[in-house]
Design a protein around this motif. Sequence first.
Motif, PDB file in Angstrom:
ATOM      1  N   GLY A  53      39.790  41.234  47.791  1.00 20.85           N
ATOM      2  CA  GLY A  53      39.844  39.788  47.632  1.00 20.85           C
ATOM      3  C   GLY A  53      40.613  39.334  46.412  1.00 20.85           C
ATOM      4  N   TYR A  54      39.963  38.439  45.632  1.00 20.08           N
ATOM      5  CA  TYR A  54      40.620  37.801  44.498  1.00 20.08           C
ATOM      6  C   TYR A  54      41.220  38.813  43.527  1.00 20.08           C
ATOM      7  CZ  TYR A  54      41.316  35.440  40.092  1.00 20.08           C
ATOM      8  OH  TYR A  54      41.869  34.991  38.932  1.00 20.08           O
ATOM      9  N   TRP A  55      40.429  39.812  43.099  1.00 17.42           N
ATOM     10  CA  TRP A  55      40.891  40.739  42.070  1.00 17.42           C
ATOM     11  C   TRP A  55      42.039  41.617  42.549  1.00 17.42           C
ATOM     12  CZ3 TRP A  55      40.341  39.526  37.392  1.00 17.42           C
ATOM     13  CH2 TRP A  55      39.239  38.788  36.987  1.00 17.42           C
ATOM     14  N   ARG A  56      42.048  41.981  43.817  1.00 16.48           N
ATOM     15  CA  ARG A  56      43.181  42.748  44.351  1.00 16.48           C
ATOM     16  C   ARG A  56      44.433  41.873  44.332  1.00 16.48           C
ATOM     17  NH1 ARG A  56      42.238  45.869  49.555  1.00 16.48           N
ATOM     18  NH2 ARG A  56      41.794  47.491  48.046  1.00 16.48           N
ATOM     19  N   THR A  57      44.310  40.640  44.785  1.00 17.47           N
ATOM     20  CA  THR A  57      45.444  39.706  44.785  1.00 17.47           C
ATOM     21  C   THR A  57      45.937  39.469  43.356  1.00 17.47           C
ATOM     22  OG1 THR A  57      44.583  38.647  46.766  1.00 17.47           O
ATOM     23  CG2 THR A  57      46.192  37.402  45.487  1.00 17.47           C
ATOM     24  N   TRP A  58      44.999  39.282  42.441  1.00 15.70           N
ATOM     25  CA  TRP A  58      45.317  39.058  41.037  1.00 15.70           C
ATOM     26  C   TRP A  58      46.094  40.243  40.470  1.00 15.70           C
ATOM     27  CZ3 TRP A  58      44.006  41.322  36.353  1.00 15.70           C
ATOM     28  CH2 TRP A  58      44.096  40.518  35.213  1.00 15.70           C
ATOM     29  N   ALA A  59      45.603  41.462  40.710  1.00 11.04           N
ATOM     30  CA  ALA A  59      46.251  42.669  40.193  1.00 11.04           C
ATOM     31  C   ALA A  59      47.649  42.826  40.776  1.00 11.04           C
ATOM     32  CB  ALA A  59      45.395  43.896  40.493  1.00 11.04           C
ATOM     33  N   ILE A  60      47.799  42.600  42.058  1.00 13.17           N
ATOM     34  CA  ILE A  60      49.115  42.735  42.694  1.00 13.17           C
ATOM     35  C   ILE A  60      50.084  41.694  42.144  1.00 13.17           C
ATOM     36  CG2 ILE A  60      50.363  42.504  44.890  1.00 13.17           C
ATOM     37  CD1 ILE A  60      47.830  43.816  46.201  1.00 13.17           C
ATOM     38  N   ALA A  61      49.616  40.470  41.947  1.00 14.89           N
ATOM     39  CA  ALA A  61      50.467  39.424  41.375  1.00 14.89           C
ATOM     40  C   ALA A  61      50.934  39.808  39.973  1.00 14.89           C
ATOM     41  CB  ALA A  61      49.716  38.090  41.340  1.00 14.89           C
ATOM     42  N   TYR A  62      50.043  40.369  39.180  1.00 12.12           N
ATOM     43  CA  TYR A  62      50.412  40.791  37.820  1.00 12.12           C
ATOM     44  C   TYR A  62      51.388  41.967  37.863  1.00 12.12           C
ATOM     45  CZ  TYR A  62      47.272  37.775  35.148  1.00 12.12           C
ATOM     46  OH  TYR A  62      46.676  36.695  34.548  1.00 12.12           O
ATOM     47  N   ILE A  63      51.196  42.887  38.795  1.00 13.95           N
ATOM     48  CA  ILE A  63      52.132  44.019  38.945  1.00 13.95           C
ATOM     49  C   ILE A  63      53.523  43.498  39.272  1.00 13.95           C
ATOM     50  CG2 ILE A  63      52.744  45.980  40.427  1.00 13.95           C
ATOM     51  CD1 ILE A  63      49.651  46.505  40.623  1.00 13.95           C
ATOM     52  N   VAL A  64      53.611  42.597  40.229  1.00 12.22           N
ATOM     53  CA  VAL A  64      54.898  42.012  40.610  1.00 12.22           C
ATOM     54  C   VAL A  64      55.529  41.296  39.422  1.00 12.22           C
ATOM     55  CG1 VAL A  64      56.000  40.269  42.087  1.00 12.22           C
ATOM     56  CG2 VAL A  64      54.352  41.880  43.068  1.00 12.22           C
ATOM     57  N   ALA A  65      54.724  40.539  38.679  1.00 14.97           N
ATOM     58  CA  ALA A  65      55.242  39.813  37.513  1.00 14.97           C
ATOM     59  C   ALA A  65      55.780  40.777  36.457  1.00 14.97           C
ATOM     60  CB  ALA A  65      54.142  38.933  36.923  1.00 14.97           C
ATOM     61  N   ILE A  66      55.074  41.873  36.203  1.00 14.23           N
ATOM     62  CA  ILE A  66      55.527  42.874  35.230  1.00 14.23           C
ATOM     63  C   ILE A  66      56.845  43.499  35.688  1.00 14.23           C
ATOM     64  CG2 ILE A  66      55.017  45.183  34.307  1.00 14.23           C
ATOM     65  CD1 ILE A  66      52.073  44.268  34.101  1.00 14.23           C
ATOM     66  N   LEU A  67      56.953  43.827  36.975  1.00 12.49           N
ATOM     67  CA  LEU A  67      58.180  44.449  37.487  1.00 12.49           C
ATOM     68  C   LEU A  67      59.365  43.486  37.428  1.00 12.49           C
ATOM     69  CD1 LEU A  67      56.694  46.466  40.483  1.00 12.49           C
ATOM     70  CD2 LEU A  67      57.417  47.341  38.240  1.00 12.49           C
ATOM     71  N   ILE A  68      59.147  42.231  37.762  1.00  9.00           N
ATOM     72  CA  ILE A  68      60.224  41.233  37.662  1.00  9.00           C
ATOM     73  C   ILE A  68      60.661  41.081  36.210  1.00  9.00           C
ATOM     74  CG2 ILE A  68      60.743  38.762  37.864  1.00  9.00           C
ATOM     75  CD1 ILE A  68      59.007  38.816  40.457  1.00  9.00           C
ATOM     76  N   THR A  69      59.702  41.015  35.305  1.00  9.46           N
ATOM     77  CA  THR A  69      60.014  40.899  33.884  1.00  9.46           C
ATOM     78  C   THR A  69      60.815  42.105  33.409  1.00  9.46           C
ATOM     79  OG1 THR A  69      58.037  39.575  33.533  1.00  9.46           O
ATOM     80  CG2 THR A  69      59.014  40.600  31.573  1.00  9.46           C
TER      81      THR A  69
END
Length: 174
Positions: A53-69
């Motif tokens: 749920g929320y925490w999986r979505t949150w973690a994936i969003a942060y992973i994507v943000a780190i990779l884009i950065t």
Amino acid sequence: MQRLLELDARMSARLGLAERPGLLRNLAILFGHSGDSWFWLAGLLMLAFIQNGYWRTWAIAYIVAILITALVVMAIKFSVRRARPAGDWGQMYRRTDPHSFPSGHAARAMLLAVLAQATGPAWLAAVLLVWAPLVGLARIATGLHYLSDVLVGWLLGAGLALLLLQFAPFELSL
């Protein structure tokens, strides 16, 4: 421009602790390493695998943000090609990435701090807001970056976080 670079180097050298053993140097090394991408990616991947749920979505969003950065930072680094400050400490960083501008650690730390302000939880947002500046200062103190590398990294990380929040395809707030 040369005068600004010289001023930047002098100011950065004053913050240097890499060659001075002691508690402050050890704290700088700890905070500097705490911004390593592998550390954050490993923790977030673990969270994504064990949560739903929320925490999986949150973690994936942060992973994507780190990779884009990371992609944006590397594109700028290889365009600018500013050499890191001279020094012996941090050979791992110096060998794998000889370019200093902008600081990827500072960008990543500020990205995470700004994302946490928008997506919670509040305790994590508060911790990361204190932690992010310490990571950037630690990178200067350990002699791996100039002050301008870190300042631009912070601006870049905050800007990318704000931009990414505009395009988030799901609600991340608690």
